[in-house]
Structure formats: C-alpha cells, structure tokens
Design an enzyme around this catalytic site. Structure first.
Site, PDB file in Angstrom:
ATOM      1  N   GLY A 126       0.781  -1.145   0.061  1.00 54.19           N
ATOM      2  CA  GLY A 126       0.176   0.063  -0.043  1.00 54.19           C
ATOM      3  C   GLY A 126       0.890   1.313  -0.071  1.00 54.19           C
ATOM      4  O   GLY A 126       0.263   2.342   0.018  1.00 54.19           O
ATOM      5  N   ASP A 252      -6.395  -0.454 -16.903  1.00 56.27           N
ATOM      6  CA  ASP A 252      -6.778   0.196 -15.629  1.00 56.27           C
ATOM      7  C   ASP A 252      -5.896   1.685 -15.424  1.00 56.27           C
ATOM      8  O   ASP A 252      -6.124   2.427 -14.555  1.00 56.27           O
ATOM      9  CB  ASP A 252      -6.400  -0.777 -14.623  1.00 56.27           C
TER      10      ASP A 252
HETATM   11  P1  AMP Z   1      -0.355   0.214 -11.356  1.00 60.81           P
HETATM   12  O1  AMP Z   1       0.938  -0.367 -11.726  1.00 60.81           O
HETATM   13  O2  AMP Z   1       0.685   1.325 -10.311  1.00 60.81           O
HETATM   14  O3  AMP Z   1      -1.144   0.850 -12.416  1.00 60.81           O
HETATM   15  O4  AMP Z   1      -1.147  -0.599 -10.293  1.00 60.81           O
HETATM   16  C1  AMP Z   1      -1.764  -1.737 -10.663  1.00 60.81           C
HETATM   17  C2  AMP Z   1      -2.446  -2.244  -9.573  1.00 60.81           C
HETATM   18  O5  AMP Z   1      -1.512  -2.530  -8.484  1.00 60.81           O
HETATM   19  C3  AMP Z   1      -3.495  -1.480  -8.943  1.00 60.81           C
HETATM   20  O6  AMP Z   1      -4.539  -1.891  -8.508  1.00 60.81           O
HETATM   21  C4  AMP Z   1      -2.579  -0.756  -7.772  1.00 60.81           C
HETATM   22  O7  AMP Z   1      -3.394  -0.466  -6.653  1.00 60.81           O
HETATM   23  C5  AMP Z   1      -1.770  -2.222  -7.303  1.00 60.81           C
HETATM   24  N1  AMP Z   1      -0.607  -1.826  -6.781  1.00 60.81           N
HETATM   25  C6  AMP Z   1       0.741  -1.267  -7.118  1.00 60.81           C
HETATM   26  N2  AMP Z   1       1.417  -1.066  -6.133  1.00 60.81           N
HETATM   27  C7  AMP Z   1       1.000  -1.347  -5.063  1.00 60.81           C
HETATM   28  C8  AMP Z   1       1.440  -1.379  -3.442  1.00 60.81           C
HETATM   29  N3  AMP Z   1       2.633  -0.971  -3.349  1.00 60.81           N
HETATM   30  N4  AMP Z   1       0.640  -1.885  -2.576  1.00 60.81           N
HETATM   31  C9  AMP Z   1      -0.543  -2.375  -3.091  1.00 60.81           C
HETATM   32  N5  AMP Z   1      -1.085  -2.256  -4.370  1.00 60.81           N
HETATM   33  C10 AMP Z   1      -0.331  -1.948  -5.248  1.00 60.81           C
HETATM   34 MG    MG Z   2      -2.468   2.033 -12.334  1.00 59.09          MG
END
Ligand code: AMP
Ligand code: MG
Length: 497
Positions: A126, A252
């Site tokens: 998170g 997403d």
């Molecule tokens: P992103 O690659 O940033 O677009 O994230 C893709 C998914 O992974 C989304 O659902 C984010 O909320 C989740 N996510 C990315 N990094 C984290 C993290 N450090 N902790 C929890 N969820 C994460």
């Molecule tokens: Mg994202």
C-alpha cells in the site's frame, strides 16, 4: 478536534452505491515531512498553500488524518494488464480524499498515492517509494506545461518510514489531482460481475461529470463512447508528437476523462526509434512508442464491450448495438490521424495544408531514425533553420550523415515557399510546438538520486523550474536541453511499485 485546513470537499463518487468502492480509515505513521507543495496548483484549486503546509495539512497529505468533509475511499476496478484480464484490481495504495471545485468551476479528485493498505492491496504494502513519487511529480507537471491533458501533482510528503523494494528506500506519498480516476478498468469491473445496473450507473455518472453534452444527444451512451474515443485519440497523438512513451497502457491505466494517468516506467524518447521501449517489464514491446495508437484502440475496444449492453438497448437490437460500437471504434483512427497530422504540420512550420505534407514529415522521421538523432532537439533546432535560410547548421550536425538532412531540407524549403508567413513568425510558431525542454531520463535519474541518497531536493526544484516553461529558450539552461552522454544514458525504466 475540528481541523483548520479547508478543502471544501464536495464528494460525488462517495454517493454512488457501496459496491463501487471501499471506505478507508486513516493510517497512523508518524514522522511525515512535506518536501514539495505545488502552491500554484493549490491556489487554482481554491486551496490555501499555507494551510496545506501546516502541521495538520501535512498529516492530511500523509493520510494520517481525515480532513473535514473528506470521505476517504479506494475505488474498485478491474483491468487488462499486458493483455491479461484481472477481475479485481482496485486502488491498492491510493486514497481518494474527495473532490473539490476549482476556481475555474471544474471538479477534481484529490487522491493520495502511497498512503497505506486498502482492501484492494492484495500482496502489496500500500506504500510508494520516494523515487517513483518524485518521478510522477516531475513528468506529470512537465506534461501539463507541455499542454498535454494529464493528472497533476499537488504535493509530496515523505512518510518517515522505509519501504522495501529491490532495496530499502524512503517511503513517500504523492497527492495527485485528476479530472477523475474513472478508468476503462472501472467499467470492466462491472462487466466482469455481469452487473449491467452498475455499468449504467457508472456511465450516467461519467456523462454527468465528463461528457455533459452526451446527455443531450439522442443516443447518450453512443455519444459517451464517441467522446472517450475522440479524447483518447487526441491524447495519444499528443504523446506521439512529443516522443512520449507511457509504458503501461493497461486498461486500468486508461482514463475515461482523456487525461494521461499513472506515470510508472514512462519516458521521453531521445534518439528517434519507433520501436523504442523503456519499461523493464514490457518484454514483447506491447507498449512500444509506435504501438501506442494500436494499444489505445485495443483498450477502447474493451470499453466498447462494457457499454454494449447499454448500446443494444439504446439502438434497439443486438446488431444495431454492435454496429454502433464498431462505428465508434472506426473513428479512432480518423481522430488520431487528424490530430497527428495537424501536429506534424505545426512542428514543420506549415500553416497551410497540402497533400504531400505528411509524406514530407514521414520522410524526415525515417531519416531521423536512420541517423539516431535526438527527437526533441532535432525539431527544436529545425525552428532555427526556419528562421534563417542559413540556420541549418545546428540541426544538420545532429545527423550522423548530414547529407540525409540536406536532401530533405531542399524539399522542405520548397514547400515553405508556398507559405506567406515571415520566417521569424514561422520560427516563433514552431517553437510553440517543438519544446526545448522535456524531462530527459538522465536528468530525472540525477534528481532522484540527489533526493534519495543525499536528501538534497534542490536539483528536483531546479528541474521543475526549467520544465515549467518548456517552449522558452533559456540559454543559461542549455544543459537541460541536450541528450544524455554515453555514461549517463538511461535505457530502462522501472515501475518501482
Ligand atoms: P499500477 O501498476 O500502479 O497501475 O498498479 C496496478 C495495480 O496494482 C493497482 O491495483 C494498484 O493499486 C496495485 N498496486 C501497485 N503497487 C501497489 C502496492 N505497493 N501496494 C498495493 N497495491 C499496489
Ligand atoms: Mg494503475
């Protein structure tokens, strides 16, 4: 205790049905420190920078304290990641504090990124690391200054806690501002559940917030789809014209409002190569520079699928609904080409339209690729060439084989004779389309290293200062406008999540 920091939140997303999100409670880390506040953006949003920089403001920006009127939540969404569908992603490390109405009357989301676990965190912590947070700050603010629709960066706080990535690094929270955080993946979330009511509620909400003109149309959902397709086609055209590579164009990470969102392993290309990929996880080159229009069309096809139940109802039959979706998707290429070609004409200093203009542009790009020239610098120096008939020296020396430029230049100059505008005015106009300053990867890296290794944020401030006026010539800032030397060249970028 009633707080003194006034956001004047007015939250519309939190009024939607409970299954659209999960409510959040504040985290309880101590030691938060404000390292950057975007005072100008704060003022545009009707917020008081001094209040945000206060002890209470910093606690709010760190996610440790709930501001008056805030209804913190994590949004639910799904998404195709590199082509593979994930039924439930959702905000795993972001916290939507609420919405504010800015001075221009426009509603914006205020969201914390890296503020702690949520019900959607899966195996993640998170949290966010300082490096990627500063990177998103720099690149998103650069994009805004370049005139590209984008989420904005309002503040960075360090949390006082470390996060474990490849190494142990300082944790940070970015306050992000967006027209909204609705994504193609938000619609997919409801389709995956077979929840057509959810899709309709979301579509109606989206129309109200981003496409009010669609509400007046005879077929509002058709108009919504057309609207998103048009905005996204124009957005990707702007990326292409600037040499920007998003890097993770998953559904997403594709916004419904038409803003650039989710700055991960994104990068601006230096030496021109249409196949260029920076992201360390993009092994197949799915999101390579020249694939971006295709990738976006693919993502919009996924959006059209989610709207199909509504289109079928609206158009009166399965066939008519499907035809309506196809028709909208076919428009993507037209919108993209129109925006891209208009942008290319501007980059070349052409104010009139001739059929051969696009071949002229493509011929230059081909020669640029063959000569490995720097994309941004070539077009910027072309502005000097436009100002004076003997102003070519700067641009031609960028080419390994200057004769490749000379051959093209002859055709270009001939084409320029069909324009009535003066050379000086032409050069001035071209400089508005060809930036001097982009967030070059090695500059960004150096800034992150100073901040992470030495807690020195001055290089970060200096870089932001240059990138705030990307179309201005600033001779004293020359070192920010030239490509990386061999020893500082960055060939890979990382999500760092
Ligand atoms: P992103 O690659 O940033 O677009 O994230 C893709 C998914 O992974 C989304 O659902 C984010 O909320 C989740 N996510 C990315 N990094 C984290 C993290 N450090 N902790 C929890 N969820 C994460
Ligand atoms: Mg994202």
């Amino acid at each position: 205790m009633v707080g003194r920091v006034r956001f004047n939140f007015t939250n519309s997303y939190a009024q939607l049905p409970e299954r659209f999100y999960a409510r959040l409670v504040p985290s309880s880390l101590s030691g938060a420190r404000l390292v950057k506040l975007n005072s100008r953006l704060a003022e545009e949003l009707g917020l008081d920078p001094a209040e945000l920089a206060s002890k209470e403001g910093i606690e709010i920006l760190a996610g440790n304290r709930v501001a008056a009127g805030s209804e913190p939540l994590a949004m639910a969404y799904a998404g195709h990641q590199f082509g593979y569908f994930v039924r439930q992603l959702g905000d795993g490390r972001t916290n939507l504090l609420g919405e504010v109405i800015g001075r221009d009357g426009v509603r914006s989301d205020i969201q914390l990124k890296g503020s702690g676990p949520t019900p959607f965190s899966r195996n993640g912590d998170g949290r966010a690391a300082l490096g990627p947070v500063l990177r998103e700050y720099i690149v998103s603010e650069a994009m805004a200054a370049l005139g590209v629709p984008t989420t904005r960066a309002l503040a960075v706080v360090t949390t006082g806690q470390s996060v474990v990535r490849e190494t142990v690094v300082p944790g940070a929270v970015l306050t992000r501002v967006a027209a909204s955080h609705l994504r193609v993946g938000t619609f997919q979330f409801f389709l995956a559940q077979g929840d057509v009511d959810g899709i309709r509620t979301l579509a109606d909400y989206t129309i109200g917030r981003h496409y009010p003109e669609a509400a007046q149309a005879r077929h509002p959902y058709r108009a919504l789809l057309h609207g998103v397709i048009q905005r996204q086609a124009r957005l990707v055209a702007q990326w292409m014209l600037l040499g920007f590579i998003h890097g993770v164009m998953n559904t997403d990470n594709t916004s419904i409002s038409g803003e650039t969102i989710d700055y991960g392993p994104c990068a601006f290309m230096e030496e021109y190569d249409p196949r260029k990929v920076f992201s360390s996880i993009d092994h197949q080159g799915r999101y390579a520079y020249s694939n971006q229009p295709n990738a976006m069309h693919w993502n919009l096809t996924r959006l059209a699928e989610t709207l199909l139940p509504l289109l079928v109802k609206e158009e009166g039959s399965d066939e008519a609904g499907l035809a309506s979706a196809h028709h909208a998707l076919e428009k993507f290429g037209l919108h993209f080409e129109a925006a891209r070609n208009a942008g290319m004409r501007q980059k070349l200093g052409l104010t009139t339209e001739y059929g051969e203009d696009i071949a002229l542009a493509d011929d230059l790009l081909k020669r640029m690729a063959e000569n490995d020239v720097d994309y941004t610098l070539t077009f910027r120096r072309l502005c000097d060439a436009a100002a004076m008939t003997d102003g070519d020296q700067g641009v031609r020396t960028l080419f390994a084989n200057p004769a490749d430029y000379d051959a093209w230049e002859k055709t270009w100059r001939l084409r320029l004779t069909k324009e009535s505008i003066s050379p000086q005015d032409r050069a001035t106009q071209m400089r508005q389309a060809n930036p001097a300053f982009i967030p070059r990867n090695h500059l960004v890296e150096a800034v992150l290293r100073a901040a992470i290794d030495r807690q020195d944020f001055q290089p970060f401030e200096d870089l932001l200062d240059v990138l705030a006026c990307p179309y201005d010539d600033r001779p004293s800032m020359d070192r920010y406008s030239i490509p990386a030397g061999p020893e500082e060249y960055v060939s890979k970028t990382f999500c760092g999540t």
